[in-house]
Design an enzyme around this catalytic site. Structure first.
Site: not given
Ligand SMILES: Cc1cc2nc3c(=O)[nH]c(=O)nc-3n(C[C@H](O)[C@H](O)[C@H](O)COP(=O)(O)O)c2cc1C
Length: 397
Positions: A134, A162, A188, A270, A294
């Site tokens: 990320s 991002y 994303t 994404k 997300h």
């Molecule tokens: C704590 C946390 C931080 C996240 N940070 C990012 C990120 O920096 N970039 C991104 O594209 N998605 C981020 N996501 C989304 C995840 O990539 C993913 O799409 C999402 O968590 C999927 O849902 P699930 O964990 O319930 O299966 C984050 C998710 C969580 C839980």
């Protein structure tokens, strides 16, 4: 572009390993039912970090919808077929993987464990599972790449962008990722501003404002060029520069050419949830999409991610790779996403809970459990290769 897999995961070996260890009185340090990890992580983490990981937008309805959407599909096993040896390996966008599973981009991982993304990179590299790093990481692009290379020089790594509002910063981040050996770019789209997240709001907890999760921009020469003082000397000024840099309103489909011009490998968008957006991504020459909401962190009351997958797979019609996340908790969940047409699946919260509970060992445990269960489910359902899966393997509950 191709990243040879350093190790083929001996998926079933984990089950045998656990039972054999039991003969000498050893049981696994963490539960093998990955849905139990969240409650354990809650006991271990402070409320702020726990809420940041586990929380969702609004009432949490989208998070629940994600799970309901997965549960609505049921696997229909077939009998007396050759499935005693299985093939899980897959090449997605030029990256060879031991199974069609990647670690989703998750930012700010030092709030879960001091080693943060470094521990995740090491565990992923041990197994040859691609990690998507990320932009909101708590370690720099170069540090995470080095952690991965130490374990396995060829370990596959993808970079999640991002998209900064200043092009010079975007180009600089892409340049750094390329130089550090990241092969695929994941952009994303759904978090150009933060969702309404009551758990974080109630705690007034946003790690970025304390300079946590900002390691990549804060170490970036183009970002630093816009500062009067270095982030080390004036944190609040750096944070003040960071907020508008990553709160974008001016990005539109025609701006994707900037990324294409500055990235050599595949580009994946994404956060796609509508078939028309998937079609637009294909028309814009993108190599893939991640069907994702997300993890229900952005919009409350949104459609469960898996409910959107079949329509999007149909719209893309093989013209780009379709990846999936949001609600994946088990190997059986991965099976369902693949059967509905996903080329690969991204795992997120479960590995973060594993990280919180046991660092690198915890992430490795989570991955091995997931892959083992995927392998066993595939075989017991009567399939010898993940590539054989189709919607025929499922029925609507
Ligand atoms: C704590 C946390 C931080 C996240 N940070 C990012 C990120 O920096 N970039 C991104 O594209 N998605 C981020 N996501 C989304 C995840 O990539 C993913 O799409 C999402 O968590 C999927 O849902 P699930 O964990 O319930 O299966 C984050 C998710 C969580 C839980």
């Amino acid at each position: 572009m191709t990243s040879p897999t350093p190790h083929v995961v001996p998926a079933l070996a984990y089950q045998s390993e656990i039972y054999l260890s039991g003969l000498s009185g050893t049981t696994p340090a963490l539960p093998t039912d990955l849905t139990r990890l969240q409650a354990l992580a809650r006991e271990k983490l402070a409320p702020g970090p726990y809420g940041y990981v586990a929380g969702g937008a609004g009432t949490g309805a989208t998070m629940r919808a994600n799970r309901e959407a997965v549960d609505a599909w049921r696997i229909v096993p077939r009998m007396l077929r050759e499935a005693s040896t299985r093939r899980l390996t897959r090449t997605v966008l030029g990256t060879e993987m031991p199974a069609p599973v990647l670690l989703a981009p998750v930012g700010v991982l030092s709030i879960a464990h001091p080693d943060g993304e470094l521990a995740v990179a090491r565990a992923a590299a041990e197994l040859g599972v691609p990690m998507v790093l990320s932009t909101a990481s708590s370690h720099t692009i170069e540090e995470v790449a080095a952690a991965s290379v130490e374990v396995a020089p060829q370990a596959p790594r993808w970079y999640q962008l991002y998209w900064p509002t200043e092009d010079a910063v975007t180009i600089s981040l892409l340049d750094r990722a390329k130089k550090a050996g990241y092969t695929t770019l994941v952009v994303t789209l759904d978090t150009w501003t933060l969702g309404y997240r009551p758990l974080d709001l109630d705690d007034a907890y946003l790690p970025f404002l304390r300079g946590v999760g900002t390691a990549i921009p804060f170490s970036d020469p183009a970002f630093r060029a816009g500062l009067a003082a270095a982030p080390e000397d004036d944190l609040m000024a750096a944070v003040g520069h960071w907020v508008p840099m990553f709160t974008g309103t001016a990005l539109r489909w025609d701006r994707l050419t900037l990324l294409r011009d500055n990235w050599d490998g595949p580009i994946v968008l994404k956060g796609v949830q509508h078939p028309d957006d998937a079609t637009k991504a294909v028309e814009a020459g993108m190599d893939g999409i991640v069907v994702s909401n997300h993890g229900g962190r952005q919009i409350d009351g949104a459609v469960g991610a898996m409910d959107t997958l079949p329509g999007i797979v149909a719209a893309v019609d093989g013209r780009a790779a379709v990846l999936f996340d949001s609600g994946i908790r088990t190997g059986a969940d991965v099976f369902k996403a693949l059967a509905l047409g996903a080329d690969a699946v991204l795992l997120a919260r479960p590995f973060v809970y594993g990280l919180a509970l046991a660092g690198q060992d915890g992430v490795r445990h989570v991955l091995r459990c997931l892959l083992t269960e995927l392998d066993i489910t595939l075989g017991l359902a009567g399939y010898s290769d993940v590539a054989e899966l189709s919607p025929d393997a499922l029925v609507r509950a």
